[in-house]
Design an enzyme around this catalytic site. Structure first.
Site, PDB file in Angstrom:
ATOM      1  N   ARG A  88       0.811  -1.225   0.000  1.00 38.43           N
ATOM      2  CA  ARG A  88       0.000   0.000   0.000  1.00 38.43           C
ATOM      3  C   ARG A  88       0.838   1.267   0.000  1.00 38.43           C
ATOM      4  NH1 ARG A  88      -2.788  -4.068   1.780  1.00 38.43           N
ATOM      5  NH2 ARG A  88      -0.826  -4.560   2.765  1.00 38.43           N
ATOM      6  N   THR A  89       1.829   1.327   0.878  1.00 38.13           N
ATOM      7  CA  THR A  89       2.531   2.603   1.067  1.00 38.13           C
ATOM      8  C   THR A  89       3.297   2.988  -0.204  1.00 38.13           C
ATOM      9  OG1 THR A  89       2.714   2.078   3.402  1.00 38.13           O
ATOM     10  CG2 THR A  89       4.103   3.865   2.585  1.00 38.13           C
ATOM     11  N   LYS A 129      26.426  -3.237  -1.930  1.00 42.25           N
ATOM     12  CA  LYS A 129      27.894  -3.155  -2.058  1.00 42.25           C
ATOM     13  C   LYS A 129      28.528  -2.500  -0.831  1.00 42.25           C
ATOM     14  CE  LYS A 129      27.386  -2.335  -7.015  1.00 42.25           C
ATOM     15  NZ  LYS A 129      27.539  -1.317  -8.068  1.00 42.25           N
ATOM     16  N   ARG A 164      11.426   3.947   3.080  1.00 40.30           N
ATOM     17  CA  ARG A 164      11.083   2.963   4.132  1.00 40.30           C
ATOM     18  C   ARG A 164      12.362   2.223   4.493  1.00 40.30           C
ATOM     19  NH1 ARG A 164       6.011  -1.082   4.373  1.00 40.30           N
ATOM     20  NH2 ARG A 164       5.097   0.893   5.050  1.00 40.30           N
ATOM     21  N   HIS A 216       5.218   5.957  11.323  1.00 36.45           N
ATOM     22  CA  HIS A 216       4.662   5.814   9.978  1.00 36.45           C
ATOM     23  C   HIS A 216       3.689   6.974   9.769  1.00 36.45           C
ATOM     24  CE1 HIS A 216       3.362   4.176   6.280  1.00 36.45           C
ATOM     25  NE2 HIS A 216       3.175   2.916   6.614  1.00 36.45           N
TER      26      HIS A 216
HETATM   27  C1  NCD Z   1       1.982  -1.231   8.106  1.00 35.35           C
HETATM   28  C2  NCD Z   1       3.475  -1.024   8.174  1.00 35.35           C
HETATM   29  O1  NCD Z   1       4.210  -1.296   7.233  1.00 35.35           O
HETATM   30  O2  NCD Z   1       3.887  -0.548   9.233  1.00 35.35           O
HETATM   31  N1  NCD Z   1       1.501  -1.381   6.809  1.00 35.35           N
HETATM   32  C3  NCD Z   1       1.228  -0.264   6.061  1.00 35.35           C
HETATM   33  O3  NCD Z   1       2.094   0.508   5.761  1.00 35.35           O
HETATM   34  N2  NCD Z   1      -0.040  -0.049   5.712  1.00 35.35           N
HETATM   35  C4  NCD Z   1       1.462  -2.238   9.055  1.00 35.35           C
HETATM   36  C5  NCD Z   1       2.063  -3.611   9.073  1.00 35.35           C
HETATM   37  O4  NCD Z   1       2.958  -3.945   8.309  1.00 35.35           O
HETATM   38  O5  NCD Z   1       1.590  -4.404   9.892  1.00 35.35           O
END
Ligand code: NCD
Length: 293
Positions: free
Chosen positions: A39-40, A69, A90, A118
């Site tokens: 999703r993100t 590397k 991320r 997040h």
């Molecule tokens: C979450 C995350 O990556 O922190 N997912 C997301 O971004 N919607 C929640 C999760 O991974 O459980």
């Protein structure tokens, strides 16, 4: 401030559904993901494209970027910020986005830093709460599951400090909310209660925010095995819940929400993930649109 963002989100729903826009033509979004994501990453990328911008992407940066590397995150960011208008990062380490932001020439969006935060998910969650309940004030929200490692919960709890929310923190003893976050809640005067019983919380919550037990954060695999099935929300349990409430989850879900909940009109998690697109469009538009547009 949040009202401005919410208005912009509503506008973005229309832009996405009608024809898109050229607002961010010639802008480049780089997504740099060192941890898995559906999703993100895809909602940021779709958001940028719907606004007319370009996207370049490394979805498994530990393996497919020069990190493999031995390049440091700092060097990678220094280089990429020369190609990008914005970087969506991320990373598995807490504080990584903060480190990147001190080096980057362009804005960094924290798409999750280990078990830290997040923030774009928290904005998505805040907007979803508002969209479902038509208010943010005086609500009672039960946060359920892995409150120790769940970064979405950490960001949302902090964001809710700006509203008169009451929190019910439902977790097994080994996965309780970290004391640093509880200290933030206390300083902001937010009332919270910790419990282990989901059914009790269910009877008076306006929002039940379920979370996945974060397997990848456990040092001891046996502890994960013992914890993984602690909570499972089922349709029958919702008979005890308020008729007007919402079940949320940042997704992915494993076993903590049974499929039979999906048909209940109070199941808001797929609406929540769709909102993620509009929220990210609004954020990118606010951050990157040319002056005066
Ligand atoms: C979450 C995350 O990556 O922190 N997912 C997301 O971004 N919607 C929640 C999760 O991974 O459980």
């Amino acid at each position: 401030m949040v009202r401005v963002l919410f208005r912009r989100i509503e506008e973005m729903k229309t832009v996405a559904k009608l024809h898109g826009s050229q607002l961010l033509a010639n802008k480049v979004l780089v997504s740099l993901f060192y941890e898995p994501s559906t999703r993100t990453r895809l909602s940021h990328e779709a958001a940028m494209k719907l606004l007319g911008g370009h996207v370049i992407s490394t979805e498994n940066a530990s393996e497919f970027s020069s990190t493999a590397k031995g390049e440091t995150l700092e060097d990678t960011i220094r280089v990429i910020s020369g190609y990008a208008s914005v970087i969506v990062l991320r990373h598995k380490e807490e504080g990584a986005a903060q480190r990147a932001a001190t080096i980057s020439k362009v804005p960094i969006i924290n798409a999750g830093d280990g078990r830290g935060e997040h923030p774009t998910q928290a904005l998505t969650d805040l907007y979803t709460i508002y969209d479902e309940l038509k208010t943010l004030d005086g609500i009672t929200i039960a946060m359920v599951g892995d409150l120790k490692h769940g970064r979405t919960i950490h960001s949302l709890a902090k964001l809710l400090c700006h509203y008169k929310a009451q929190l019910i923190l439902v977790a097994p003893d080994n996965l309780r909310m970290p004391s640093v976050i509880k200290a933030v809640l206390s300083r902001a005067g937010i009332e919270f209660e910790e419990m282990t019983d989901l059914l009790r919380a269910l009877t008076y919550a306006d929002i039940v925010y379920m979370t996945r037990i974060q397997k990848e954060r456990f040092v001891d695999p046996e502890e994960y095995e013992r914890s993984k099935n602690t909570y499972e929300l089922r349709a029958a349990m919702l008979e005890m819940a308020k008729p007007k409430m919402a079940v949320m989850h940042p997704l992915p879900r494993i076993s903590e929400i049974h499929r039979d909940v999906d048909d209940d009109p109070r199941a808001a998690y797929f609406r929540q993930s769709e909102n993620g697109l509009y929220v990210r469009m609004a954020l990118l538009a606010e951050m990157l649109r040319p002056n005066g547009k």
